[in-house]
Design a protein around this motif. Structure first.
Motif, PDB file in Angstrom:
ATOM      1  N   MET A   1      48.560  39.859  47.568  1.00  0.00           N
ATOM      2  CA  MET A   1      47.728  39.992  46.398  1.00  0.00           C
ATOM      3  C   MET A   1      47.740  41.437  45.905  1.00  0.00           C
ATOM      4  O   MET A   1      47.549  42.373  46.676  1.00  0.00           O
ATOM      5  CB  MET A   1      46.298  39.558  46.748  1.00  0.00           C
ATOM      6  N   LYS A   2      47.969  41.624  44.638  1.00  0.00           N
ATOM      7  CA  LYS A   2      48.039  42.958  44.045  1.00  0.00           C
ATOM      8  C   LYS A   2      46.625  43.530  43.873  1.00  0.00           C
ATOM      9  O   LYS A   2      45.731  42.832  43.421  1.00  0.00           O
ATOM     10  CB  LYS A   2      48.730  42.862  42.688  1.00  0.00           C
ATOM     11  N   PRO A   3      46.430  44.809  44.233  1.00  0.00           N
ATOM     12  CA  PRO A   3      45.109  45.419  44.040  1.00  0.00           C
ATOM     13  C   PRO A   3      44.692  45.387  42.572  1.00  0.00           C
ATOM     14  O   PRO A   3      45.500  45.606  41.675  1.00  0.00           O
ATOM     15  CB  PRO A   3      45.304  46.861  44.505  1.00  0.00           C
ATOM     16  N   ASP A   4      43.415  45.093  42.352  1.00  0.00           N
ATOM     17  CA  ASP A   4      42.848  45.080  41.007  1.00  0.00           C
ATOM     18  C   ASP A   4      41.499  45.787  41.073  1.00  0.00           C
ATOM     19  O   ASP A   4      40.502  45.209  41.476  1.00  0.00           O
ATOM     20  CB  ASP A   4      42.685  43.647  40.498  1.00  0.00           C
ATOM     21  N   VAL A   5      41.476  47.047  40.685  1.00  0.00           N
ATOM     22  CA  VAL A   5      40.289  47.874  40.801  1.00  0.00           C
ATOM     23  C   VAL A   5      39.105  47.317  40.006  1.00  0.00           C
ATOM     24  O   VAL A   5      37.955  47.624  40.307  1.00  0.00           O
ATOM     25  CB  VAL A   5      40.608  49.329  40.400  1.00  0.00           C
ATOM     26  N   TYR A   6      39.378  46.464  39.041  1.00  0.00           N
ATOM     27  CA  TYR A   6      38.297  45.885  38.243  1.00  0.00           C
ATOM     28  C   TYR A   6      37.689  44.644  38.887  1.00  0.00           C
ATOM     29  O   TYR A   6      36.640  44.175  38.448  1.00  0.00           O
ATOM     30  CB  TYR A   6      38.796  45.570  36.830  1.00  0.00           C
ATOM     31  N   ALA A   7      38.323  44.127  39.923  1.00  0.00           N
ATOM     32  CA  ALA A   7      37.792  42.972  40.647  1.00  0.00           C
ATOM     33  C   ALA A   7      36.713  43.446  41.623  1.00  0.00           C
ATOM     34  O   ALA A   7      36.908  44.431  42.344  1.00  0.00           O
ATOM     35  CB  ALA A   7      38.905  42.247  41.396  1.00  0.00           C
ATOM     36  N   ALA A   8      35.589  42.757  41.646  1.00  0.00           N
ATOM     37  CA  ALA A   8      34.436  43.174  42.453  1.00  0.00           C
ATOM     38  C   ALA A   8      34.762  43.304  43.937  1.00  0.00           C
ATOM     39  O   ALA A   8      34.225  44.174  44.621  1.00  0.00           O
ATOM     40  CB  ALA A   8      33.289  42.196  42.255  1.00  0.00           C
ATOM     41  N   ASN A   9      35.639  42.470  44.470  1.00  0.00           N
ATOM     42  CA  ASN A   9      35.906  42.478  45.907  1.00  0.00           C
ATOM     43  C   ASN A   9      37.171  43.245  46.286  1.00  0.00           C
ATOM     44  O   ASN A   9      37.629  43.164  47.419  1.00  0.00           O
ATOM     45  CB  ASN A   9      35.972  41.049  46.440  1.00  0.00           C
ATOM     46  N   CYS A  10      37.745  43.999  45.361  1.00  0.00           N
ATOM     47  CA  CYS A  10      38.977  44.737  45.649  1.00  0.00           C
ATOM     48  C   CYS A  10      38.669  45.971  46.515  1.00  0.00           C
ATOM     49  O   CYS A  10      37.797  46.773  46.164  1.00  0.00           O
ATOM     50  CB  CYS A  10      39.657  45.164  44.355  1.00  0.00           C
ATOM     51  N   PRO A  11      39.361  46.133  47.628  1.00  0.00           N
ATOM     52  CA  PRO A  11      39.118  47.277  48.516  1.00  0.00           C
ATOM     53  C   PRO A  11      39.400  48.637  47.869  1.00  0.00           C
ATOM     54  O   PRO A  11      38.908  49.654  48.354  1.00  0.00           O
ATOM     55  CB  PRO A  11      40.075  47.042  49.688  1.00  0.00           C
TER      56      PRO A  11
END
Length: 122
Positions: A1-11
């Motif tokens: 899964m590609k990181p998505d800084v706008y996703a609430a659960n993204c590390p």
């Protein structure tokens, strides 16, 4: 899964929290100059409490950004140094520090202007 800084659960948000923490940034910038002991850091960073310094140091160590080295003395001496990963972050943050220093007057002027307008509107 590609990181998505706008996703609430993204590390990646945890990493951004560390970058946005003024204490973490100040510690990394100091340790880039030389390894330091706890009390040296506390004296160098005005306003940081012992508890906050301890918490931030543990977080930075956990993130792999600094290294804690205990030296067998009585009492034990603990020295903190920046890691290679920490150096890359300090290098990335340095331009932000430069920007803040170079634009301080303009930001303070904008704040005074805003505050004056708010006061007039009230």
């Amino acid at each position: 899964m590609k990181p998505d800084v706008y996703a609430a659960n993204c590390p990646t948000r945890q990493i951004l929290d560390r970058i946005g923490d003024k204490w973490a940034v100040l510690i990394l910038l100091l340790l880039r100059e030389e390894p330091m002991r706890f009390n040296q850091l506390r004296r160098a960073i005005e306003g940081i409490s012992q508890k906050m310094l301890s918490q931030v140091l543990k977080s930075l160590e956990r993130d792999g950004l600094l290294r804690r080295h205990a030296i067998a003395t009585v009492p034990v001496t603990v020295e903190y140094s920046i890691t290679q990963l920490g150096l890359t972050l300090a290098g990335a943050v340095d331009p932000l520090r430069d920007w803040a220093e170079q634009n301080l007057k303009d930001v303070l002027a904008a704040q005074r202007s805003y505050d004056a307008q708010q006061k007039e509107a009230a």
